[in-house]
Design a protein around this motif. Structure first.
Motif, PDB file in Angstrom:
ATOM      1  N   LYS A  71      -2.022  -0.673  23.272  1.00 64.42           N
ATOM      2  CA  LYS A  71      -1.501   0.081  22.129  1.00 64.42           C
ATOM      3  C   LYS A  71      -0.730  -0.844  21.198  1.00 64.42           C
ATOM      4  CE  LYS A  71       1.274   3.854  20.525  1.00 64.42           C
ATOM      5  NZ  LYS A  71       2.193   4.924  20.766  1.00 64.42           N
ATOM      6  N   ARG A  72       0.054  -1.727  21.767  1.00 64.59           N
ATOM      7  CA  ARG A  72       0.867  -2.662  20.977  1.00 64.59           C
ATOM      8  C   ARG A  72      -0.020  -3.522  20.071  1.00 64.59           C
ATOM      9  NH1 ARG A  72       4.268  -6.424  24.887  1.00 64.59           N
ATOM     10  NH2 ARG A  72       2.798  -5.337  26.163  1.00 64.59           N
ATOM     11  N   ASP A  73      -1.142  -4.028  20.613  1.00 65.28           N
ATOM     12  CA  ASP A  73      -2.040  -4.855  19.811  1.00 65.28           C
ATOM     13  C   ASP A  73      -2.783  -4.021  18.769  1.00 65.28           C
ATOM     14  OD1 ASP A  73      -1.299  -7.139  21.239  1.00 65.28           O
ATOM     15  OD2 ASP A  73      -2.901  -6.898  22.701  1.00 65.28           O
ATOM     16  N   LEU A  74      -3.170  -2.807  19.140  1.00 63.19           N
ATOM     17  CA  LEU A  74      -3.844  -1.913  18.200  1.00 63.19           C
ATOM     18  C   LEU A  74      -2.924  -1.598  17.022  1.00 63.19           C
ATOM     19  CD1 LEU A  74      -6.404  -0.100  17.683  1.00 63.19           C
ATOM     20  CD2 LEU A  74      -5.074   1.738  18.689  1.00 63.19           C
ATOM     21  N   VAL A  75      -1.664  -1.318  17.317  1.00 63.66           N
ATOM     22  CA  VAL A  75      -0.684  -0.998  16.272  1.00 63.66           C
ATOM     23  C   VAL A  75      -0.470  -2.201  15.351  1.00 63.66           C
ATOM     24  CG1 VAL A  75       1.761  -0.470  15.850  1.00 63.66           C
ATOM     25  CG2 VAL A  75       0.467   0.854  17.537  1.00 63.66           C
ATOM     26  N   ALA A  76      -0.370  -3.405  15.930  1.00 61.38           N
ATOM     27  CA  ALA A  76      -0.158  -4.609  15.113  1.00 61.38           C
ATOM     28  C   ALA A  76      -1.345  -4.842  14.178  1.00 61.38           C
ATOM     29  CB  ALA A  76       0.064  -5.823  16.011  1.00 61.38           C
ATOM     30  N   ALA A  77      -2.549  -4.704  14.699  1.00 62.06           N
ATOM     31  CA  ALA A  77      -3.751  -4.914  13.885  1.00 62.06           C
ATOM     32  C   ALA A  77      -3.851  -3.848  12.796  1.00 62.06           C
ATOM     33  CB  ALA A  77      -4.991  -4.890  14.775  1.00 62.06           C
ATOM     34  N   ASN A  78      -3.610  -2.609  13.181  1.00 64.22           N
ATOM     35  CA  ASN A  78      -3.706  -1.513  12.218  1.00 64.22           C
ATOM     36  C   ASN A  78      -2.650  -1.649  11.122  1.00 64.22           C
ATOM     37  OD1 ASN A  78      -5.015   0.923  11.386  1.00 64.22           O
ATOM     38  ND2 ASN A  78      -3.231   2.061  12.111  1.00 64.22           N
ATOM     39  N   LYS A  79      -1.457  -2.066  11.488  1.00 64.38           N
ATOM     40  CA  LYS A  79      -0.379  -2.238  10.510  1.00 64.38           C
ATOM     41  C   LYS A  79      -0.778  -3.298   9.475  1.00 64.38           C
ATOM     42  CE  LYS A  79       4.566  -3.009  10.168  1.00 64.38           C
ATOM     43  NZ  LYS A  79       5.815  -3.244  10.880  1.00 64.38           N
ATOM     44  N   PHE A  80      -1.371  -4.396   9.930  1.00 63.10           N
ATOM     45  CA  PHE A  80      -1.829  -5.429   9.006  1.00 63.10           C
ATOM     46  C   PHE A  80      -2.879  -4.865   8.046  1.00 63.10           C
ATOM     47  CE2 PHE A  80      -5.086  -8.589   7.971  1.00 63.10           C
ATOM     48  CZ  PHE A  80      -4.338  -9.486   7.231  1.00 63.10           C
ATOM     49  N   LEU A  81      -3.878  -4.161   8.587  1.00 65.50           N
ATOM     50  CA  LEU A  81      -4.957  -3.627   7.757  1.00 65.50           C
ATOM     51  C   LEU A  81      -4.461  -2.556   6.787  1.00 65.50           C
ATOM     52  CD1 LEU A  81      -7.808  -3.520  10.401  1.00 65.50           C
ATOM     53  CD2 LEU A  81      -7.554  -5.127   8.499  1.00 65.50           C
ATOM     54  N   GLU A  82      -3.492  -1.758   7.210  1.00 61.86           N
ATOM     55  CA  GLU A  82      -2.940  -0.732   6.322  1.00 61.86           C
ATOM     56  C   GLU A  82      -2.210  -1.341   5.144  1.00 61.86           C
ATOM     57  OE1 GLU A  82      -0.543   1.817   8.798  1.00 61.86           O
ATOM     58  OE2 GLU A  82      -2.233   3.147   9.189  1.00 61.86           O
ATOM     59  N   GLY A  83      -1.802  -2.589   5.263  1.00 66.93           N
ATOM     60  CA  GLY A  83      -1.115  -3.265   4.168  1.00 66.93           C
ATOM     61  C   GLY A  83      -1.989  -3.436   2.937  1.00 66.93           C
ATOM     62  N   PHE A  84      -3.303  -3.307   3.108  1.00 61.43           N
ATOM     63  CA  PHE A  84      -4.227  -3.451   1.983  1.00 61.43           C
ATOM     64  C   PHE A  84      -4.489  -2.135   1.274  1.00 61.43           C
ATOM     65  CE2 PHE A  84      -5.305  -7.068   4.689  1.00 61.43           C
ATOM     66  CZ  PHE A  84      -5.155  -8.097   3.773  1.00 61.43           C
ATOM     67  N   THR A  85      -4.006  -1.037   1.831  1.00 60.67           N
ATOM     68  CA  THR A  85      -4.209   0.266   1.209  1.00 60.67           C
ATOM     69  C   THR A  85      -2.859   0.897   0.937  1.00 60.67           C
ATOM     70  OG1 THR A  85      -4.266   1.430   3.330  1.00 60.67           O
ATOM     71  CG2 THR A  85      -6.372   0.640   2.464  1.00 60.67           C
ATOM     72  N   GLU A  86      -2.849   1.835   0.047  1.00 59.96           N
ATOM     73  CA  GLU A  86      -1.626   2.574  -0.212  1.00 59.96           C
ATOM     74  C   GLU A  86      -1.755   3.910   0.493  1.00 59.96           C
ATOM     75  OE1 GLU A  86      -0.674   0.542  -4.508  1.00 59.96           O
ATOM     76  OE2 GLU A  86      -1.037   2.680  -4.428  1.00 59.96           O
ATOM     77  N   ALA A  87      -1.552   3.876   1.805  1.00 61.83           N
ATOM     78  CA  ALA A  87      -1.682   5.084   2.610  1.00 61.83           C
ATOM     79  C   ALA A  87      -0.736   6.148   2.101  1.00 61.83           C
ATOM     80  CB  ALA A  87      -1.375   4.769   4.077  1.00 61.83           C
ATOM     81  N   GLY A  88      -1.255   7.356   2.015  1.00 66.03           N
ATOM     82  CA  GLY A  88      -0.434   8.463   1.579  1.00 66.03           C
ATOM     83  C   GLY A  88      -0.374   8.617   0.070  1.00 66.03           C
ATOM     84  N   GLN A  89      -0.904   7.665  -0.661  1.00 71.52           N
ATOM     85  CA  GLN A  89      -0.903   7.766  -2.115  1.00 71.52           C
ATOM     86  C   GLN A  89      -2.125   8.577  -2.547  1.00 71.52           C
ATOM     87  OE1 GLN A  89       1.276   6.414  -4.349  1.00 71.52           O
ATOM     88  NE2 GLN A  89       2.560   5.598  -2.743  1.00 71.52           N
ATOM     89  N   PRO A  90      -1.932   9.669  -3.258  1.00 71.95           N
ATOM     90  CA  PRO A  90      -3.081  10.438  -3.709  1.00 71.95           C
ATOM     91  C   PRO A  90      -3.894   9.658  -4.731  1.00 71.95           C
ATOM     92  CG  PRO A  90      -1.070  11.277  -4.693  1.00 71.95           C
ATOM     93  CD  PRO A  90      -0.668  10.209  -3.712  1.00 71.95           C
ATOM     94  N   GLU A  91      -5.208   9.798  -4.655  1.00 76.44           N
ATOM     95  CA  GLU A  91      -6.063   9.148  -5.634  1.00 76.44           C
ATOM     96  C   GLU A  91      -5.954   9.901  -6.954  1.00 76.44           C
ATOM     97  OE1 GLU A  91     -10.052   8.439  -4.409  1.00 76.44           O
ATOM     98  OE2 GLU A  91      -9.442   7.954  -2.382  1.00 76.44           O
TER      99      GLU A  91
END
Length: 96
Positions: A71-91
């Motif tokens: 889980k720790r590695d999955l969270v770290a990888a996902n956190k990095f990838l989410e940095g390229f998107t504006e999660a929660g921002q409506p289009e």
């Protein structure tokens, strides 16, 4: 400044297969995802499924290997990838 590539050393290596044919992943290399990779990941039924798919596509490793990440590695990888998107921002609709 935001990094566009990262290497994550896994907290617990992932081993796929057995014997001399086994493949061991001790780290994964991630980069900015492409639009196509994001689209494929968005087809998953769950947020975790989407993360697993995207990590596999970007890292170039089988999905079954990503499913074995801690889980720790999955969270770290996902956190990095989410940095390229504006999660929660409506289009914004209607722009041309």
């Amino acid at each position: 400044m935001f990094e566009d590539e990262i290497t994550i050393t896994l907290s617990k290596p992932v081993i796929i297969g057995k014997g001399e044919n086994a493949i061991t992943y001790e780290e994964i290399k991630l980069r900015e995802p492409t639009a196509g990779e994001m689209e494929k990941a968005a087809r998953a039924d769950t947020m975790v499924g989407s993360a697993i798919t995207l990590i596999g596509l970007v890292a170039g490793i089988p999905r079954s290997s990503v499913e074995k990440l801690s889980k720790r590695d999955l969270v770290a990888a996902n956190k990095f990838l989410e940095g390229f998107t504006e999660a929660g921002q409506p289009e914004e609709a209607g722009q041309s």
